[in-house]
Design a protein around this motif. Structure first.
Motif, mmCIF file in Angstrom:
data_model
loop_
_atom_site.group_PDB
_atom_site.id
_atom_site.type_symbol
_atom_site.label_atom_id
_atom_site.label_comp_id
_atom_site.label_asym_id
_atom_site.label_seq_id
_atom_site.Cartn_x
_atom_site.Cartn_y
_atom_site.Cartn_z
ATOM 1 N N ALA A 314 0.845 -1.210 0.000
ATOM 2 C CA ALA A 314 0.000 0.000 0.000
ATOM 3 C C ALA A 314 0.872 1.249 0.000
ATOM 4 C CB ALA A 314 -0.924 -0.014 1.209
ATOM 5 N N LEU A 315 1.952 1.234 0.773
ATOM 6 C CA LEU A 315 2.829 2.401 0.831
ATOM 7 C C LEU A 315 3.690 2.532 -0.419
ATOM 8 C CD1 LEU A 315 3.786 2.237 4.583
ATOM 9 C CD2 LEU A 315 2.565 4.101 3.441
ATOM 10 N N ARG A 316 3.983 1.438 -1.070
ATOM 11 C CA ARG A 316 4.689 1.542 -2.353
ATOM 12 C C ARG A 316 3.817 2.282 -3.356
ATOM 13 N NH1 ARG A 316 5.086 -0.587 -7.270
ATOM 14 N NH2 ARG A 316 3.294 -1.974 -6.955
ATOM 15 N N LEU A 317 2.506 2.010 -3.321
ATOM 16 C CA LEU A 317 1.576 2.649 -4.248
ATOM 17 C C LEU A 317 1.233 4.074 -3.814
ATOM 18 C CD1 LEU A 317 -0.790 -0.417 -4.741
ATOM 19 C CD2 LEU A 317 0.750 0.550 -6.471
ATOM 20 N N ASP A 318 1.238 4.314 -2.508
ATOM 21 C CA ASP A 318 0.853 5.627 -1.968
ATOM 22 C C ASP A 318 1.783 5.958 -0.797
ATOM 23 O OD1 ASP A 318 -0.446 7.929 -1.270
ATOM 24 O OD2 ASP A 318 -2.338 6.990 -0.679
ATOM 25 N N PRO A 319 3.004 6.411 -1.093
ATOM 26 C CA PRO A 319 4.067 6.473 -0.074
ATOM 27 C C PRO A 319 3.781 7.407 1.101
ATOM 28 C CG PRO A 319 4.986 6.620 -2.292
ATOM 29 C CD PRO A 319 3.507 6.749 -2.438
ATOM 30 N N ASN A 320 2.969 8.425 0.915
ATOM 31 C CA ASN A 320 2.755 9.402 1.982
ATOM 32 C C ASN A 320 1.383 9.269 2.638
ATOM 33 O OD1 ASN A 320 5.297 10.633 1.642
ATOM 34 N ND2 ASN A 320 4.519 11.865 -0.057
ATOM 35 N N ASN A 321 0.806 8.094 2.557
ATOM 36 C CA ASN A 321 -0.510 7.884 3.156
ATOM 37 C C ASN A 321 -0.351 7.764 4.669
ATOM 38 O OD1 ASN A 321 -2.929 6.501 4.182
ATOM 39 N ND2 ASN A 321 -3.496 6.329 2.031
ATOM 40 N N PHE A 345 5.870 6.339 12.895
ATOM 41 C CA PHE A 345 5.189 7.435 13.595
ATOM 42 C C PHE A 345 5.861 8.775 13.290
ATOM 43 C CE2 PHE A 345 4.024 4.095 16.992
ATOM 44 C CZ PHE A 345 2.889 3.715 16.272
ATOM 45 N N ASN A 346 7.179 8.780 13.259
ATOM 46 C CA ASN A 346 7.889 10.020 12.918
ATOM 47 C C ASN A 346 7.628 10.436 11.472
ATOM 48 O OD1 ASN A 346 9.194 10.770 15.359
ATOM 49 N ND2 ASN A 346 10.721 9.152 15.080
ATOM 50 N N SER A 347 7.478 9.464 10.587
ATOM 51 C CA SER A 347 7.166 9.785 9.185
ATOM 52 C C SER A 347 5.805 10.461 9.075
ATOM 53 C CB SER A 347 7.187 8.510 8.337
ATOM 54 O OG SER A 347 8.489 7.971 8.259
ATOM 55 N N VAL A 348 4.830 9.984 9.868
ATOM 56 C CA VAL A 348 3.515 10.615 9.870
ATOM 57 C C VAL A 348 3.632 12.071 10.309
ATOM 58 C CG1 VAL A 348 1.241 10.643 10.980
ATOM 59 C CG2 VAL A 348 2.248 8.465 10.248
ATOM 60 N N LEU A 349 4.377 12.320 11.376
ATOM 61 C CA LEU A 349 4.485 13.670 11.934
ATOM 62 C C LEU A 349 5.308 14.596 11.048
ATOM 63 C CD1 LEU A 349 4.992 12.783 15.698
ATOM 64 C CD2 LEU A 349 2.879 13.431 14.522
#
Length: 370
Positions: A314-321, A345-349
Protein backbone atom coordinates in the motif's frame (compact mmCIF):
# COMPACT_ATOMS: atom_id res chain seq x y z
CA UNK A 1 -19.50 1.07 12.43
CA UNK A 2 -16.29 -0.71 13.32
CA UNK A 3 -12.89 0.79 12.79
CA UNK A 4 -10.75 -2.11 13.92
CA UNK A 5 -9.75 -3.34 17.35
CA UNK A 6 -6.33 -1.61 17.23
CA UNK A 7 -5.82 1.42 15.05
CA UNK A 8 -8.18 2.77 12.43
CA UNK A 9 -8.41 0.21 9.68
CA UNK A 10 -11.10 -0.58 7.13
CA UNK A 11 -11.53 3.00 6.00
CA UNK A 12 -14.58 1.99 3.97
CA UNK A 13 -16.55 1.51 7.17
CA UNK A 14 -15.29 4.61 8.97
CA UNK A 15 -16.96 7.16 6.72
CA UNK A 16 -20.35 7.62 5.14
CA UNK A 17 -18.87 9.49 2.21
CA UNK A 18 -18.58 6.50 -0.09
CA UNK A 19 -19.44 7.71 -3.57
CA UNK A 20 -22.12 5.77 -5.39
CA UNK A 21 -20.81 4.76 -8.78
CA UNK A 22 -23.09 4.68 -11.78
CA UNK A 23 -22.30 1.66 -13.92
CA UNK A 24 -22.23 2.40 -17.62
CA UNK A 25 -23.23 -0.35 -20.00
CA UNK A 26 -21.70 0.14 -23.43
CA UNK A 27 -23.79 -1.25 -26.26
CA UNK A 28 -21.07 -3.39 -27.78
CA UNK A 29 -23.31 -4.74 -30.53
CA UNK A 30 -24.28 -1.23 -31.61
CA UNK A 31 -20.65 -0.05 -31.63
CA UNK A 32 -19.55 -3.07 -33.63
CA UNK A 33 -22.37 -2.45 -36.10
CA UNK A 34 -21.31 1.18 -36.57
CA UNK A 35 -17.69 0.13 -37.09
CA UNK A 36 -18.67 -2.42 -39.72
CA UNK A 37 -20.96 0.02 -41.54
CA UNK A 38 -18.44 2.87 -41.59
CA UNK A 39 -15.59 0.56 -42.61
CA UNK A 40 -17.61 -0.41 -45.69
CA UNK A 41 -18.28 3.24 -46.49
CA UNK A 42 -14.61 4.16 -46.08
CA UNK A 43 -13.60 1.33 -48.40
CA UNK A 44 -15.90 2.78 -51.07
CA UNK A 45 -15.24 6.45 -50.22
CA UNK A 46 -11.75 6.88 -48.73
CA UNK A 47 -12.26 10.67 -48.38
CA UNK A 48 -15.46 10.40 -46.31
CA UNK A 49 -14.53 12.39 -43.19
CA UNK A 50 -17.89 11.80 -41.48
CA UNK A 51 -17.47 8.03 -41.73
CA UNK A 52 -14.04 8.22 -40.11
CA UNK A 53 -15.37 10.44 -37.32
CA UNK A 54 -18.32 8.16 -36.58
CA UNK A 55 -16.11 5.08 -36.61
CA UNK A 56 -13.69 6.89 -34.30
CA UNK A 57 -16.54 7.60 -31.88
CA UNK A 58 -17.50 3.93 -31.89
CA UNK A 59 -13.92 2.90 -31.19
CA UNK A 60 -13.83 5.44 -28.35
CA UNK A 61 -16.93 3.89 -26.79
CA UNK A 62 -15.22 0.51 -27.04
CA UNK A 63 -12.23 2.03 -25.17
CA UNK A 64 -9.97 1.44 -28.16
CA UNK A 65 -8.25 4.80 -27.76
CA UNK A 66 -5.57 4.32 -30.43
CA UNK A 67 -7.99 3.43 -33.20
CA UNK A 68 -10.30 6.23 -32.11
CA UNK A 69 -7.39 8.67 -32.30
CA UNK A 70 -6.33 7.41 -35.74
CA UNK A 71 -9.84 7.68 -37.21
CA UNK A 72 -10.55 11.12 -35.75
CA UNK A 73 -7.16 12.36 -37.01
CA UNK A 74 -7.95 10.98 -40.46
CA UNK A 75 -11.23 12.90 -40.47
CA UNK A 76 -9.35 16.11 -39.62
CA UNK A 77 -6.80 15.55 -42.37
CA UNK A 78 -9.63 15.14 -44.87
CA UNK A 79 -11.59 18.13 -43.54
CA UNK A 80 -9.59 20.51 -41.29
CA UNK A 81 -12.79 22.48 -40.52
CA UNK A 82 -14.73 19.47 -39.18
CA UNK A 83 -15.48 20.53 -35.61
CA UNK A 84 -16.89 17.20 -34.47
CA UNK A 85 -13.72 15.44 -35.53
CA UNK A 86 -11.68 17.67 -33.23
CA UNK A 87 -14.01 16.80 -30.36
CA UNK A 88 -13.64 13.12 -31.23
CA UNK A 89 -9.85 13.38 -31.24
CA UNK A 90 -9.89 15.45 -28.05
CA UNK A 91 -11.66 12.67 -26.19
CA UNK A 92 -9.08 10.19 -27.47
CA UNK A 93 -6.26 12.48 -26.30
CA UNK A 94 -7.94 12.78 -22.89
CA UNK A 95 -8.31 9.01 -22.56
CA UNK A 96 -4.63 8.63 -23.43
CA UNK A 97 -3.71 11.14 -20.70
CA UNK A 98 -2.72 14.08 -22.92
CA UNK A 99 -4.74 16.88 -21.33
CA UNK A 100 -3.14 19.82 -23.18
CA UNK A 101 -3.84 18.42 -26.64
CA UNK A 102 -7.33 17.36 -25.54
CA UNK A 103 -8.13 20.92 -24.41
CA UNK A 104 -6.72 22.36 -27.64
CA UNK A 105 -8.97 20.08 -29.67
CA UNK A 106 -12.06 20.91 -27.58
CA UNK A 107 -11.38 24.63 -28.05
CA UNK A 108 -10.95 24.17 -31.78
CA UNK A 109 -14.16 22.15 -32.00
CA UNK A 110 -16.03 24.96 -30.24
CA UNK A 111 -14.46 27.62 -32.48
CA UNK A 112 -15.41 25.74 -35.64
CA UNK A 113 -18.89 24.67 -34.51
CA UNK A 114 -20.05 26.83 -31.56
CA UNK A 115 -23.57 25.36 -31.68
CA UNK A 116 -22.30 21.79 -31.11
CA UNK A 117 -22.75 21.18 -27.40
CA UNK A 118 -20.62 18.09 -26.77
CA UNK A 119 -17.18 19.77 -26.62
CA UNK A 120 -18.44 22.21 -23.99
CA UNK A 121 -19.25 19.26 -21.74
CA UNK A 122 -16.03 17.43 -22.53
CA UNK A 123 -13.96 20.52 -21.82
CA UNK A 124 -15.72 21.01 -18.49
CA UNK A 125 -15.13 17.34 -17.63
CA UNK A 126 -11.43 17.89 -18.28
CA UNK A 127 -11.46 20.79 -15.83
CA UNK A 128 -13.26 18.58 -13.30
CA UNK A 129 -10.82 15.72 -13.70
CA UNK A 130 -7.97 18.10 -12.91
CA UNK A 131 -9.79 19.68 -9.95
CA UNK A 132 -10.32 23.05 -11.61
CA UNK A 133 -13.75 23.11 -9.99
CA UNK A 134 -14.82 26.69 -10.67
CA UNK A 135 -13.91 26.40 -14.35
CA UNK A 136 -15.74 23.06 -14.47
CA UNK A 137 -18.92 24.58 -13.06
CA UNK A 138 -18.74 27.45 -15.54
CA UNK A 139 -18.16 24.98 -18.37
CA UNK A 140 -21.05 22.71 -17.47
CA UNK A 141 -23.32 25.73 -17.05
CA UNK A 142 -22.37 26.89 -20.55
CA UNK A 143 -23.10 23.40 -21.92
CA UNK A 144 -26.54 23.40 -20.24
CA UNK A 145 -27.38 26.81 -21.68
CA UNK A 146 -26.10 26.14 -25.20
CA UNK A 147 -27.24 22.61 -25.88
CA UNK A 148 -30.46 20.95 -24.67
CA UNK A 149 -29.01 17.61 -25.78
CA UNK A 150 -26.11 18.08 -23.38
CA UNK A 151 -28.20 19.36 -20.46
CA UNK A 152 -28.81 16.02 -18.75
CA UNK A 153 -25.18 14.92 -18.63
CA UNK A 154 -23.93 18.44 -17.89
CA UNK A 155 -26.35 18.70 -14.96
CA UNK A 156 -25.17 15.37 -13.62
CA UNK A 157 -21.54 16.37 -13.90
CA UNK A 158 -22.08 19.85 -12.45
CA UNK A 159 -23.88 18.23 -9.54
CA UNK A 160 -20.81 16.12 -8.85
CA UNK A 161 -18.59 19.20 -8.87
CA UNK A 162 -20.88 20.90 -6.38
CA UNK A 163 -20.81 17.75 -4.23
CA UNK A 164 -17.00 17.71 -4.20
CA UNK A 165 -16.99 21.39 -3.25
CA UNK A 166 -19.36 20.66 -0.36
CA UNK A 167 -22.36 22.46 -1.87
CA UNK A 168 -24.72 19.57 -1.14
CA UNK A 169 -27.98 21.42 -1.74
CA UNK A 170 -26.87 22.72 -5.14
CA UNK A 171 -25.69 19.23 -6.08
CA UNK A 172 -29.06 17.74 -5.09
CA UNK A 173 -30.86 20.46 -7.08
CA UNK A 174 -28.88 19.54 -10.21
CA UNK A 175 -29.63 15.84 -9.77
CA UNK A 176 -33.32 16.61 -9.29
CA UNK A 177 -33.40 18.71 -12.47
CA UNK A 178 -31.59 15.92 -14.30
CA UNK A 179 -34.38 13.53 -13.23
CA UNK A 180 -36.87 15.85 -14.91
CA UNK A 181 -34.76 15.98 -18.08
CA UNK A 182 -34.41 12.18 -18.20
CA UNK A 183 -37.16 10.53 -16.12
CA UNK A 184 -36.09 7.00 -17.04
CA UNK A 185 -32.50 7.32 -15.78
CA UNK A 186 -31.36 5.77 -12.49
CA UNK A 187 -28.05 7.64 -12.21
CA UNK A 188 -29.50 10.89 -10.73
CA UNK A 189 -31.23 8.92 -7.98
CA UNK A 190 -28.01 7.09 -7.13
CA UNK A 191 -26.05 10.30 -6.77
CA UNK A 192 -28.78 12.17 -4.92
CA UNK A 193 -28.98 9.23 -2.52
CA UNK A 194 -25.33 9.81 -1.67
CA UNK A 195 -26.03 13.47 -0.89
CA UNK A 196 -28.93 12.52 1.36
CA UNK A 197 -26.91 9.81 3.06
CA UNK A 198 -24.13 12.24 3.91
CA UNK A 199 -26.72 14.61 5.39
CA UNK A 200 -28.03 11.79 7.61
CA UNK A 201 -31.30 11.44 5.68
CA UNK A 202 -31.11 7.64 5.66
CA UNK A 203 -34.72 6.83 4.73
CA UNK A 204 -34.75 9.38 1.90
CA UNK A 205 -31.44 7.99 0.64
CA UNK A 206 -32.89 4.48 0.56
CA UNK A 207 -35.96 5.73 -1.32
CA UNK A 208 -33.68 7.13 -4.02
CA UNK A 209 -31.84 3.81 -4.28
CA UNK A 210 -35.15 1.96 -4.55
CA UNK A 211 -36.15 4.30 -7.39
CA UNK A 212 -32.86 3.57 -9.16
CA UNK A 213 -33.44 -0.19 -8.93
CA UNK A 214 -37.04 0.21 -10.13
CA UNK A 215 -35.96 2.26 -13.15
CA UNK A 216 -33.01 0.05 -14.12
CA UNK A 217 -33.43 -3.35 -12.44
CA UNK A 218 -30.70 -4.88 -14.56
CA UNK A 219 -28.10 -2.30 -13.53
CA UNK A 220 -25.64 -2.79 -10.68
CA UNK A 221 -25.65 0.88 -9.69
CA UNK A 222 -28.96 0.86 -7.82
CA UNK A 223 -28.01 -2.23 -5.85
CA UNK A 224 -24.66 -0.72 -4.91
CA UNK A 225 -26.53 2.39 -3.85
CA UNK A 226 -28.74 0.27 -1.56
CA UNK A 227 -25.73 -1.58 -0.19
CA UNK A 228 -24.09 1.65 0.96
CA UNK A 229 -27.28 2.77 2.69
CA UNK A 230 -27.64 -0.61 4.42
CA UNK A 231 -23.98 -0.38 5.42
CA UNK A 232 -24.67 2.90 7.16
CA UNK A 233 -27.75 1.39 8.85
CA UNK A 234 -25.48 -1.38 10.23
CA UNK A 235 -27.59 -3.89 8.27
CA UNK A 236 -24.84 -6.38 7.51
CA UNK A 237 -27.03 -8.98 5.84
CA UNK A 238 -28.75 -6.36 3.68
CA UNK A 239 -25.40 -4.96 2.60
CA UNK A 240 -24.08 -8.38 1.60
CA UNK A 241 -27.31 -9.28 -0.20
CA UNK A 242 -27.17 -6.15 -2.35
CA UNK A 243 -23.47 -6.55 -3.08
CA UNK A 244 -24.12 -10.14 -4.14
CA UNK A 245 -26.51 -8.69 -6.72
CA UNK A 246 -23.91 -6.15 -7.82
CA UNK A 247 -21.20 -8.74 -8.45
CA UNK A 248 -23.71 -11.02 -10.18
CA UNK A 249 -24.83 -8.24 -12.55
CA UNK A 250 -21.39 -6.69 -13.05
CA UNK A 251 -18.58 -9.06 -12.06
CA UNK A 252 -15.97 -6.35 -12.68
CA UNK A 253 -17.43 -3.90 -10.10
CA UNK A 254 -14.30 -3.66 -7.94
CA UNK A 255 -15.72 -1.48 -5.16
CA UNK A 256 -18.39 -4.07 -4.45
CA UNK A 257 -15.75 -6.66 -3.59
CA UNK A 258 -13.91 -4.15 -1.39
CA UNK A 259 -16.96 -3.24 0.65
CA UNK A 260 -18.27 -6.80 0.87
CA UNK A 261 -14.89 -8.06 2.06
CA UNK A 262 -14.87 -5.64 4.98
CA UNK A 263 -18.45 -6.49 5.93
CA UNK A 264 -17.77 -10.22 5.71
CA UNK A 265 -14.80 -9.76 8.03
CA UNK A 266 -17.10 -8.03 10.48
CA UNK A 267 -19.35 -11.10 10.34
CA UNK A 268 -16.38 -13.36 10.97
CA UNK A 269 -16.37 -14.92 7.48
CA UNK A 270 -12.69 -14.28 6.88
CA UNK A 271 -12.25 -16.94 4.22
CA UNK A 272 -14.79 -15.28 1.95
CA UNK A 273 -13.55 -11.80 2.94
CA UNK A 274 -10.02 -12.62 1.83
CA UNK A 275 -11.32 -14.09 -1.41
CA UNK A 276 -13.13 -10.79 -2.10
CA UNK A 277 -10.02 -8.78 -1.34
CA UNK A 278 -8.05 -10.99 -3.72
CA UNK A 279 -10.61 -10.36 -6.47
CA UNK A 280 -10.61 -6.61 -5.81
CA UNK A 281 -6.82 -6.60 -6.16
CA UNK A 282 -6.99 -8.66 -9.33
CA UNK A 283 -9.40 -6.14 -10.83
CA UNK A 284 -7.43 -3.06 -9.70
CA UNK A 285 -3.93 -4.06 -8.58
CA UNK A 286 -2.93 -0.41 -7.99
CA UNK A 287 -5.68 0.34 -5.46
CA UNK A 288 -3.70 0.90 -2.27
CA UNK A 289 -6.81 0.93 -0.05
CA UNK A 290 -7.54 -2.73 -0.77
CA UNK A 291 -4.09 -3.75 0.45
CA UNK A 292 -4.61 -1.62 3.56
CA UNK A 293 -7.96 -3.22 4.33
CA UNK A 294 -6.67 -6.74 3.67
CA UNK A 295 -3.74 -6.01 5.97
CA UNK A 296 -6.27 -5.26 8.71
CA UNK A 297 -7.80 -8.70 8.30
CA UNK A 298 -4.41 -10.42 8.37
CA UNK A 299 -3.50 -8.39 11.45
CA UNK A 300 -6.68 -9.38 13.25
CA UNK A 301 -5.99 -13.01 12.35
CA UNK A 302 -2.52 -12.74 13.87
CA UNK A 303 -0.83 -13.20 10.47
CA UNK A 304 1.54 -10.30 11.01
CA UNK A 305 3.98 -11.07 8.21
CA UNK A 306 1.18 -11.06 5.63
CA UNK A 307 -0.27 -7.88 7.11
CA UNK A 308 3.14 -6.22 6.91
CA UNK A 309 3.53 -7.25 3.27
CA UNK A 310 0.20 -5.63 2.43
CA UNK A 311 1.00 -2.41 4.29
CA UNK A 312 4.33 -2.29 2.45
CA UNK A 313 2.56 -2.67 -0.90
CA UNK A 314 0.00 0.00 0.00
CA UNK A 315 2.83 2.40 0.83
CA UNK A 316 4.69 1.54 -2.35
CA UNK A 317 1.58 2.65 -4.25
CA UNK A 318 0.85 5.63 -1.97
CA UNK A 319 4.07 6.47 -0.07
CA UNK A 320 2.75 9.40 1.98
CA UNK A 321 -0.51 7.88 3.16
CA UNK A 322 -0.61 8.80 6.84
CA UNK A 323 -3.33 6.29 7.66
CA UNK A 324 -1.28 3.40 6.28
CA UNK A 325 1.92 4.60 7.92
CA UNK A 326 0.36 4.82 11.37
CA UNK A 327 -1.36 1.43 11.00
CA UNK A 328 1.94 -0.12 9.98
CA UNK A 329 3.52 1.54 13.01
CA UNK A 330 0.87 -0.01 15.25
CA UNK A 331 1.53 -3.38 13.63
CA UNK A 332 5.25 -2.99 14.34
CA UNK A 333 4.34 -2.31 17.99
CA UNK A 334 2.38 -5.58 18.06
CA UNK A 335 5.45 -7.29 16.60
CA UNK A 336 7.64 -5.71 19.34
CA UNK A 337 9.63 -3.83 16.71
CA UNK A 338 10.01 -0.44 18.41
CA UNK A 339 12.60 0.85 15.94
CA UNK A 340 10.37 0.53 12.88
CA UNK A 341 7.26 1.62 14.77
CA UNK A 342 9.03 4.80 15.82
CA UNK A 343 10.19 5.43 12.25
CA UNK A 344 6.63 5.16 10.92
CA UNK A 345 5.19 7.44 13.59
CA UNK A 346 7.89 10.02 12.92
CA UNK A 347 7.17 9.79 9.19
CA UNK A 348 3.51 10.61 9.87
CA UNK A 349 4.49 13.67 11.93
CA UNK A 350 6.92 14.86 9.25
CA UNK A 351 4.10 15.12 6.70
CA UNK A 352 1.52 17.92 6.43
CA UNK A 353 -1.14 17.18 9.09
CA UNK A 354 -3.97 16.13 6.79
CA UNK A 355 -5.28 13.27 8.94
CA UNK A 356 -5.96 14.25 12.54
CA UNK A 357 -6.48 10.68 13.74
CA UNK A 358 -3.20 9.54 12.21
CA UNK A 359 -1.29 12.49 13.70
CA UNK A 360 -2.79 12.02 17.16
CA UNK A 361 -2.17 8.27 17.08
CA UNK A 362 1.42 8.72 15.91
CA UNK A 363 2.11 11.10 18.79
CA UNK A 364 0.54 8.70 21.26
CA UNK A 365 2.44 5.78 19.76
CA UNK A 366 5.77 7.57 20.19
CA UNK A 367 5.02 7.80 23.89
CA UNK A 368 4.98 4.02 24.08
CA UNK A 369 8.04 3.24 21.97
CA UNK A 370 10.54 5.78 23.35
Amino acid sequence: MICGSIGRVFGLLCSVTIAVTAVAHADEASNDRVIAEKTAIIAAEPANAAAYELRGEAYYLKRDWNRAFDDCSAAIRIDPNFGRAYHCRGRAYSAKGDRDRAMADYNEAIRLDPDYGAPYTSRAEEYFNHRDFDLAIAGFTEAIERSPKQAYRALMMRGQVYAVKGAADRAAADYTEAMQRNPAAAWPYELRSNIRLNKGEIDAALEDCDSAVRLEPGSAGGHYCRAIVFLNKDDTDGTIRELDDVTRITPSFQKAYRVRAVVLHRKGDDKRALADFDEAIRLQPRDSQVYTDRAGVFRDLGQHDRALADYNEALRLDPNNQDVLVNRGLLYMMMSDAKHARADFNSVLALPPTDKWAVDTAREGLGFVK
